[in-house]
Design a protein around this motif. Structure first.
Motif: not given
Length: 179
Positions: A162-166
């Motif tokens: 995961s990252d900031d949006s996905n």
């Protein structure tokens, strides 16, 4: 004129619930001109699965005598040899003789399953070789950014990126376990 590698930076926050390994890593990855972003990201996933302070990316594609990742002891003995794709039996035999543990990680479902059918019986004689197969990583190349900040959670059979949006779930299966 030779093409040069493209440099990627990855900040990883790894939570490996299987091994109780929780640590941050700042990595630099070189994308070889003949390598795809998908393959580079699989190398990154393999790093996450076996993360340690001594695990490192080797020259891999640039040097036939080195794996994609390896872990060496302080006396320069190879403890872990991690190979991506479908290596031939000769390469596996060489790796098995040089390293305490060998891991082969397959990530292209159709070619890898054909390779596994052809090599399963041959590889069983190597007691220090494990074989993993990734699935669900069809679009992992879209995660390749020049600067990545990823949270990685590993449970038995799954890696969550995961990252900031996905977020993305990658499955992995052990086809052969060393030992």
């Amino acid at each position: 004129m030779a093409l040069s590698a493209t440099i990627f930076k990855a900040q990883l926050n790894i939570s490996d619930l299987r091994r109780h390994h929780y640590q941050d890593y700042a990595l630099t990855l070189a994308l070889h001109p003949s390598e795809t972003e998908e393959r580079m990201m699989i190398r990154l996933l393999c790093f996450c699965l076996y993360a340690s302070d001594t695990l490192e990316f080797s020259r891999g594609l640039s040097n036939d005598d080195e794996p994609d990742l390896w872990q060496k002891s302080l006396s320069d003995e190879i403890e872990l040899w991690l190979e991506l794709g479908q290596p031939d039996e000769k390469r596996v035999r060489k790796a098995s003789g040089r390293s305490q543990q060998v891991v082969i990680a397959g990530f292209q479902p159709r070619p890898f399953s054909i390779w596994w059918q052809q090599n399963e019986n041959k590889l069983q004689r190597f007691t220090n070789v494990s074989v993993l197969q990734f699935s669900g990583c069809d679009n992992i190349d879209q995660w390749a950014q020049r600067n990545m900040n990823l949270q990685v959670t590993i449970e038995e059979g799954s890696i969550w990126l995961s990252d900031d949006s996905n977020s993305l779930e990658i499955q992995f299966q052990t086809l052969q376990r060393a030992g």
